[in-house]
Design an enzyme around this catalytic site. Sequence first.
Site, mmCIF file in Angstrom:
data_model
loop_
_atom_site.group_PDB
_atom_site.id
_atom_site.type_symbol
_atom_site.label_atom_id
_atom_site.label_comp_id
_atom_site.label_asym_id
_atom_site.label_seq_id
_atom_site.Cartn_x
_atom_site.Cartn_y
_atom_site.Cartn_z
ATOM 1 N N ASP A 483 1.030 -1.035 0.179
ATOM 2 C CA ASP A 483 -0.147 -0.110 0.073
ATOM 3 C C ASP A 483 0.823 1.119 -0.523
ATOM 4 O OD1 ASP A 483 0.947 -1.396 3.013
ATOM 5 O OD2 ASP A 483 -0.467 0.754 3.384
ATOM 6 N N GLU A 484 -0.023 1.842 -0.726
ATOM 7 C CA GLU A 484 0.796 3.708 -0.537
ATOM 8 C C GLU A 484 1.964 4.367 -0.979
ATOM 9 O OE1 GLU A 484 -2.207 4.923 3.554
ATOM 10 O OE2 GLU A 484 -0.101 4.174 3.623
#
Length: 818
Positions: A483-484
């Site tokens: 993620d991210e």
Amino acid sequence: LEMGKNFGHDADCSMADWGLCYTQTLTLEYLGDGDYSDNEFNIYFSSIHRLLQVNHPDFEHHHVVGDLTYIKPTASFNGFDAMTSIELPLVFEYWSVQETDKMPRWFVAMGDSAAVIENTDTEDMHSFVVPYTSTMKTPEDANIPMNAESRFDLNAEKVEVVDASERIIPTPYKIEVSQDAQSFEFRGIDIQGIDLLGNHLHTGVTDLMDKLGIGRSGDHEVTLKLDDLNSDISGPESYSMEITPEGTSITAEASVGLFHGIMSFVGLLNIDDRDSVLKEMIIHDKPRFDYRGHQVDAARNFRSKEAIMKTIDAMALWKLNVLHLALTNDEGWRLEIPGLEELTSVGSKRCFDPNENTCLLTQLGSGPDAEEEQYYTREDYIEILKYAGERNVKILPEFNMPAHARAAVISMEARAKNGDDTYRLTDPEDETHLLTIQFYDRTSIINPCLDSSVRFVSKLVTEVKAMHDEAGTPLDSYHFGGDEAKNILLGAGYGSYPDDLKQKPFSKSPACQAKMISDPSFNIENIANYWAITVNKILAENGIEEMIAWEDGLRGTTSEQYETESVATNFWETLYWGGINGLTAMADDGFDIIMSNPDYLYFDFPYEVNTEERGYYWAARFNSVYKVFTFAPENLAQNAETSTDRDGNEMSVTTPNVSAPTIRGMQGQTWSETIRTDDQYYEMAFPRVLAVAERAWHHADWELDWTPGVTYNATTGLVPEDELASDYNGFVTKLGCHEMSKMKKLGIAYRVPPPGGSIASGVLSANTELPCTKIMYSIDEGNTWSEYSGPVTVGESGPVHLQSMSSDGALKSRIVDV
């Protein structure tokens, strides 16, 4: 620290995301009896929001990395006069409505020495944070603040104590109780055929029963049997149980089904009573989802081995079967990896070492002196694996990458400084400027263009797989994270920033520039996707059957691009930001879906809208037990009728005109940015975990089917309110009156909710959201306390203190006034 305003101020917010900022005042009190003229000091602190301005000519600020910032005197600072104070007006990004936004253990540093400011060396935020007075983050914020009076009204509306003696958490698929069913008493049980559980589950059952104080040499015989089940419940985790005064029989097709049957039998028992009372009944049971998970973030702030084992006990008792153990993040690496010693000698501890040769720079309020290595040794992890296996819980290890990987990157940099760059994770010639979602630079993201990065993952997977093999619990699922991996300054809300700061990750890395030439599959725009496919290939080569990732690590790919047998995703989009469309898109791309929605299933969020509650609130202002219980995982739009958006406003969501996506499971998440101790973890996770167990195992009658084109909002009235209310009252009564005692026996310091209260004509009425919780009141400012048993005259001369506590008085809520 004193809160100013979230809006309606005249601060310059131009450098904040979407121009959102708030004000606070920092008061520095100098307690010396002589003047102080030195200005060569820095005051360091952790903040979940970026400090944008210090509006005082004598002080300035500098962002270090992550949440670490310092304030320092300017040349105009003439020092402190004896016994004086200075007020510094501060401007932070976004808004602040929880006092736990402010982190403890601020410290003063001069050169290489540092000392914690005494009144911040605490977990009591009110030692240095002036109590907040408002819960409104914007003018449009319609959330109802919870105080004693509003909480009293809510409890009165939502909670009714009912007879829950026949209730089991989680609710079985089918229970048959005849009208003439007999009730009977017994003391202790005697399990026949326990060898059918196998050695490992046998150990887990006996240990759990001993911890709960259930006698195993009693007068009620429980007989286990392996046999075929009815076709409507057939499956390895399913079971049938018949309870009679003469004895109980549990039948299953596999040992794990017998295990669940025993846990359901235990679920009927009131362990506070010396003699047990049961009623004749027949139960046919099967799980709703194969994946019933609980995530623990042991990386950002460490969770002890004991806390993990207590969690496993609770998961087993309430039929959760996957412990997603997040072992790495920017703020810490928590598992010993033979041959990569720096991961724990450097990456598992935080301290004040600006060069990060011996530790990670302090984060999340850990202060300058948190030098203790906090990690699971290889032996610890193997012990955890075995312990979980004995209780039908699978450990799913997560090693987050390419982003949220700073602990690994800095650890391998420390290794490279000592002459070994075999596993180096960052390009030393990379000049890319970026800012991650939690304010780190490029050292937060593993450079996917380096051969040494691939070697690192190969080494990691090999060593972790060996631990699982030694424990006898094969590593068949591996969580990649994913993620991210982005520069937030590329977002539309940062229009005021110069273009030279809006760089793609690794766009100035010579290694990645060479990679784009040599490998046509590499796309600098999608490094998370590229790295997911790269890691997945390593997993397949090691015989690992499944890779799981947070959805944004997979978005942009399809399941066909991966080599493992299965690829699953934790779905974590919010409903009010169009999450239902993201859900159908991920399903269309062929990924197994594990519902992990932050607006319902994040347990690092507050339980209620109150400034003293702990937690983040970026996706929801609160996730109460009731809200988690009412979450409909297979009909996402339905939740628009039973809940509001982040700002407390109504939602309207229409079910897309596509077939219902297949949901493999659901999971609660307990991220740990604001959770620094085990007791804080217990309080944030429990009892919400049991609401997840209920929804993951049982499909309630009030849950409606996915129907394309149907719209849900607060006024549609499609969800049968009476059925929902009846179901919740049975659940919460069982929870408060029976299951909390079991949780306490397991050593889990669960959250005791603060009571609600109302005074009318001098008469106090009080209630609680957790039935059978003791309520105490004081009319003399807490000097003496009395137990509340019903409406009582208290007069009208002043506020009344209220506090809830567990039945034994060991666990207490915060004190509230009415």
